[in-house]
Design an enzyme around this catalytic site. Structure first.
Site, short mmCIF file in Angstrom:
data_model
loop_
_atom_site.label_atom_id
_atom_site.label_comp_id
_atom_site.label_asym_id
_atom_site.label_seq_id
_atom_site.Cartn_x
_atom_site.Cartn_y
_atom_site.Cartn_z
CG ASP A 139 -30.99 -23.55 0.18
OD1 ASP A 139 -29.33 -22.79 0.07
OD2 ASP A 139 -31.32 -21.98 -0.16
N GLY A 164 -18.08 -16.97 -2.52
CA GLY A 164 -19.20 -17.20 -2.31
C GLY A 164 -20.31 -18.11 -0.90
CB SER A 171 -24.22 -16.03 1.73
OG SER A 171 -24.47 -17.00 1.48
CG HIS A 196 -23.66 -24.80 4.56
ND1 HIS A 196 -22.42 -23.14 5.59
CD2 HIS A 196 -23.31 -23.88 3.49
CE1 HIS A 196 -22.75 -22.13 4.57
NE2 HIS A 196 -23.97 -22.60 2.93
CG HIS A 228 -24.36 -25.62 -1.12
ND1 HIS A 228 -25.51 -24.82 -1.19
CD2 HIS A 228 -23.35 -24.96 -0.25
CE1 HIS A 228 -25.14 -23.22 -0.46
NE2 HIS A 228 -23.71 -23.78 -0.01
#
Ligand code: 5GP
Ligand code: ZN
Length: 106
Positions: A29, A90, A92, A97, A99
């Site tokens: 990230d 959350g 964006s 994807h 995390h």
């Protein structure tokens, strides 16, 4: 389509992939919130994980296997696997994807 993750997965924006599978890539990230913060992203565009699940369980399974490999390789075994889904949750970047985050880097 003007999608940042399509540009990354296609190589249009050069990015160091920490791992790759048939249908997904993993990269750090740009703005890590934990000592380990890797994004696992399908090569094909889906808006979010719900879209991915509905459209292609096979690609979702491949992405999950890659996320587990990344978690095992980068953390000591305690990690989070998060799919923010929808703006209010959350999300964006509207290319699906996961995390992989951990406070215990390997
Ligand atoms: P979301 O908020 O959609 O769940 O997660 C999007 C993530 O993508 C954020 O953690 C953000 O830091 C990351 N991100 C956004 N643009 C880029 C980029 O160009 N490169 C990388 N490596 N990460 C990005
Ligand atoms: Zn995309």
């Amino acid at each position: 389509m003007d999608c940042i993750f399509c540009k990354i997965t296609s190589g249009q924006i050069p990015t160091n992939f920490v791992a790759v599978s048939e249908h997904a890539v993993a990269f750090n990230d740009i703005s890590p919130r934990q000592p380990v913060h890797v994004l696992v992203v399908p090569k094909q565009h889906f808006n979010d994980v719900a879209d991915l699940n509905n459209s292609s369980p096979e690609i979702l399974a491949d992405l999950m296997a890659l996320a587990m490999k990344v978690a095992g390789d980068t953390s000591e075994g305690s990690f989070r696997l998060t799919f923010n889904t929808g703006k209010e949750a959350g999300q964006s970047v509207f290319h699906a994807h996961a995390h992989v985050t951990s406070v215990q880097p390997r």
